[in-house]
Structures are given as C-alpha cells and as structure tokens.
Scaffold this active site. Structure first.
Site, short mmCIF file in Angstrom:
data_model
loop_
_atom_site.label_atom_id
_atom_site.label_comp_id
_atom_site.label_asym_id
_atom_site.label_seq_id
_atom_site.Cartn_x
_atom_site.Cartn_y
_atom_site.Cartn_z
N GLY A 15 35.71 56.59 29.15
CA GLY A 15 35.44 57.55 28.07
C GLY A 15 34.03 58.10 28.19
CE LYS A 83 46.57 58.94 30.52
NZ LYS A 83 47.38 60.05 30.14
N GLY A 124 31.68 52.06 31.75
CA GLY A 124 31.76 50.92 30.85
C GLY A 124 32.41 49.73 31.55
N GLY A 126 35.45 48.83 32.27
CA GLY A 126 36.45 49.14 33.29
C GLY A 126 35.81 49.62 34.58
CG ASP A 149 33.19 51.26 22.65
OD1 ASP A 149 33.17 52.19 21.83
OD2 ASP A 149 34.11 51.11 23.48
CG MET A 191 36.35 55.67 18.57
SD MET A 191 36.01 56.71 20.02
CE MET A 191 37.52 57.64 20.12
O1 F6P Z 1 35.24 52.96 24.99
C1 F6P Z 1 34.93 54.14 24.36
C2 F6P Z 1 36.01 54.55 23.42
O2 F6P Z 1 35.58 55.74 22.80
C3 F6P Z 1 36.43 53.48 22.42
O3 F6P Z 1 35.55 53.37 21.34
C4 F6P Z 1 37.81 53.96 22.04
O4 F6P Z 1 38.63 52.91 21.63
C5 F6P Z 1 38.33 54.54 23.33
O5 F6P Z 1 37.21 54.87 24.12
C6 F6P Z 1 39.18 55.78 23.14
O6 F6P Z 1 39.61 56.22 24.38
P1 F6P Z 1 40.41 57.57 24.65
O7 F6P Z 1 39.45 58.43 25.43
O8 F6P Z 1 41.56 57.14 25.49
O9 F6P Z 1 40.81 58.19 23.36
#
Ligand code: F6P
Length: 370
Positions: A15, A83, A124, A126, A149, A191
């Site tokens: 993200g 992804k 992050g 991942g 986060d 989040m």
């Molecule tokens: O890890 C960052 C984050 O924004 C989290 O706080 C949240 O749960 C997740 O990514 C949301 O991801 P996506 O981009 O799949 O909506």
C-alpha cells in the site's frame, strides 16, 4: 567507496504511503552523486514480470529531471501493488485454477541480464519479507521501512505514519463540534491492520473519549458505560476511535474481503459494528466515519519527508559501505541498519506497558477494557 556498484534499481511495493516519492528522490540523487545509474521498477516487480504492460518496458532510468519536485507529493512515481507477491505468485493454470509459484529467480535473472548490481526495496512487512527472500538468494538488497501502520519492528517509526496520524487527528478535531451540536456518538474507523498505532496516537492527540485497538480486546458494555457516564456529567456527546483491526472480547475481526492467493485479507467494518452496538446500548444517535484510504493520501508531513529523505540517502550509503540484506531503520540517535531477517514477518504492535498507552488511561480515555 564501493566501486563494484554501477547500477541500482528501486521498487516500491504494498500500500502506498506519503513519503515514497521523497525516498525515491533522495536515493536517486545520492546514488547519482556516486556516479551510479538508477532505474525504477514499475508497480512492485510488475515492471519485470509484465514488461509488455508499460510503454517504457516496465523498468526505466531515473534522472535528476524524473525526480525533480516530488518530495512533497503523495503516492509513488513508480506505482505500487499489493497483489502478486513474487514468493507466492498467483498464476492462472490452463484449467482456470490458480496456483502459487515462486518467481523470485526471474528477478535475479533480470538483475543479472540488465547488469543491475543492487536493489533498494521500499515497503512494509510484505515487501521486506520478499526483500529478505531475494537477499537470501544472493541479491544485494537494502530495504526501506514504509507504512502508515507503523507496525514494523526494529525501527522507531516508519514514514507515512506521522502523516496518517496528523490527518486522523484533524478529522477528530472537526468531529468534536458536530458531535456536540447534535449530542451524538461519532465512531471513527481508521486503518492500521493488526496494530493500533494510528488509532492510539490520533485518538489521544484528537481527544477521543474511547480508543479501541487490536492489542486490547474490547467489551462494548464498557464503552457504553463510558458514554453514559459522560452524559451524566453533562457531556452529551462522545467520540469513539476504532482501529480497523480492533477485536471484541467475545467476537472476531471484521473483514472487508477475505484473503485470496497472493493477496492478504482486507480489514474493515468494525466501526459499523461498534456504532450499531453502541446505539442499541445507549439509545443515542450514532454515526460512523471511515477514514480509510484518505489516511494514505496527501502530502507527507515535514517529519515524514525528512525521515523518507534520510532513509533514501541512507539506503545508498548502506550499499556503498558494502551492506546487504539490511533495512535502514530510525533510532533515537540516527539512522542505522538492521538485518532484514530480523524484521521480515515480525509485526510490532502497541506495547501494553508503554507510556503512550499509560497516558491514554491517565487522561481518562476508555480503552474498552475498564
Ligand atoms: O498497510 C497499509 C494499509 O493501508 C492498511 O492500513 C490497510 O489495512 C491496508 O493497507 C489496505 O490495503 P488496500 O490497499 O488493499 O485497500
């Protein structure tokens, strides 16, 4: 110092977070200052796996001009994706089923073929776990810790977090007056995945009356009691900050989407559940605000910009000093390096014995457990 490096690549994964562009700019300028060529990989490693998708072939030269004027911009000029983890890549089989395959060798082959000597991987948990896997296979990798986060271990903070907290705090500031005017309960979901950093820091800074975080399973009856007690004292409104990963004592986490091959589960919906439960218990008019991706957008705060610029420059210094398989990290006395293996797959939650949590309790904020 390390004359063996001539060409480095940078990628951003997971993200997005405010400050990514500042890292890219600092790393590019610092590397160019050492006489290295710098390349950007598009959208995680998609630029390597799917060159046909991009007019520039998916991996392009970063120059002074490409990184000019981007320090203050949110997002990432490289693009990103959460992804298609290369270690567990979802591949569609001829029969339509999806199988996970390890595509990390393709990345190493690409680096060898294009004579790229090192990778700066900004991401992050991942992305840093992937970076560690690549380092273990022999790629020269330095990681940079990114996430709103703040849930990465071994670094005092990640860039993006301060911007998210500042925005959530401003939202709480704005909600006080409307909640008070209408004598309402306002539930604000933020989040943070399985950690409560954003909820706790913004909740305290924005004077929330209750803060629910994943680290402390909550009891809605306690939250309702807090709201009733405020009413009894003539304070007829309440702000309840809820982390998306918050966990009821007798329930489970709320998911917006289940995990799929190559993509983690998405949290969301706890704010709605808490609001419904509080309305039933208190009879008060209740509204929910989900801040969601607003927390990831916008311009980085000066703290995040500086952290990101320091991380980008430090990543280049680390490579120049011959470091590999490390993440640049922020300590109280400056940036240092920690082994990626010590960060990969480890989540840093809010410490239950920390002074920030103690401050919340000292201020009379309900944490859902008392
Ligand atoms: O890890 C960052 C984050 O924004 C989290 O706080 C949240 O749960 C997740 O990514 C949301 O991801 P996506 O981009 O799949 O909506």
């Amino acid at each position: 110092m390390n004359s063996s490096i001539r060409r480095v690549a940078i990628c951003t994964g997971g993200g997005d977070a405010p400050g990514l562009n500042a890292v890219i700019r600092a790393a590019t300028i610092a590397a160019m200052g050492k006489g290295w060529e710098v390349y950007g990989i598009r959208e995680g490693f998609n630029g390597i796996f799917f060159p046909e998708r991009y007019s520039d072939g998916g991996v392009f030269r970063l120059t002074r001009d490409r990184v000019r004027g981007i320090t203050h911009l949110g997002g990432t000029i490289l693009g990103t994706t959460n992804k298609g983890n290369p270690c567990h890549f979802p591949l569609k089989m001829p029969d339509g089923t999806i199988r996970e395959v390890d595509r990390t060798d393709e990345i190493l082959e690409f680096f060898a073929k294009r004579e790229l000597d090192a990778l700066i991987s900004v991401g992050g948990d991942g992305s840093l776990t992937i970076a560690n896997a690549l380092a273990e296979k022999g790629l020269r990798v330095v990681g940079v810790p990114k996430t709103i986060d703040n849930d990465l271990d071994k670094t005092f903070t990640t860039f993006g977090f301060d911007t998210a907290v500042a925005f959530a705090t401003e939202c709480l500031d704005r909600l006080h007056s409307t909640a008070e005017s209408h004598q309402r309960v306002m539930v604000v979901e933020v989040m943070g995945r399985y950690a409560g950093w954003i909820a706790l820091h913004a909740g305290i800074s924005g004077s929330a009356h209750t803060i629910l975080i994943p680290e402390i399973p909550f009891d809605l009856d306690k939250v309702a009691a807090k709201i009733r007690s405020r009413d009894l004292h003539g304070r007829m409104y309440s702000l309840v900050m809820v982390a998306e990963g918050a966990l009821p004592r007798d329930g489970h986490r709320m998911l917006a989407a289940a995990a799929e091959t190559g993509h983690a589960e998405r949290l969301g919906g706890m704010g709605e559940l808490v609001a419904k439960g509080l309305q039933e218990r208190t009879g008060k008019d209740t509204r929910v605000v989900v801040l969601g991706h607003l927390l990831r957008g916008g311009s980085p705060t000066s703290f995040d910009r500086l952290a990101a610029l320091r991380f980008g420059a430090a990543a280049v210094r680390a490579l120049d000093e011959g470091q590999r398989g490390v993440m640049v990290a922020l300590a109280i006395n400056g940036v240092n390096y920690v082994p990626l293996a010590e960060v990969a797959g480890r989540m840093k939650g809010v410490p239950l014995d920390g002074d920030t949590l103690a401050t919340a309790r000292d201020l009379g904020i309900c944490m859902g457990d008392d």
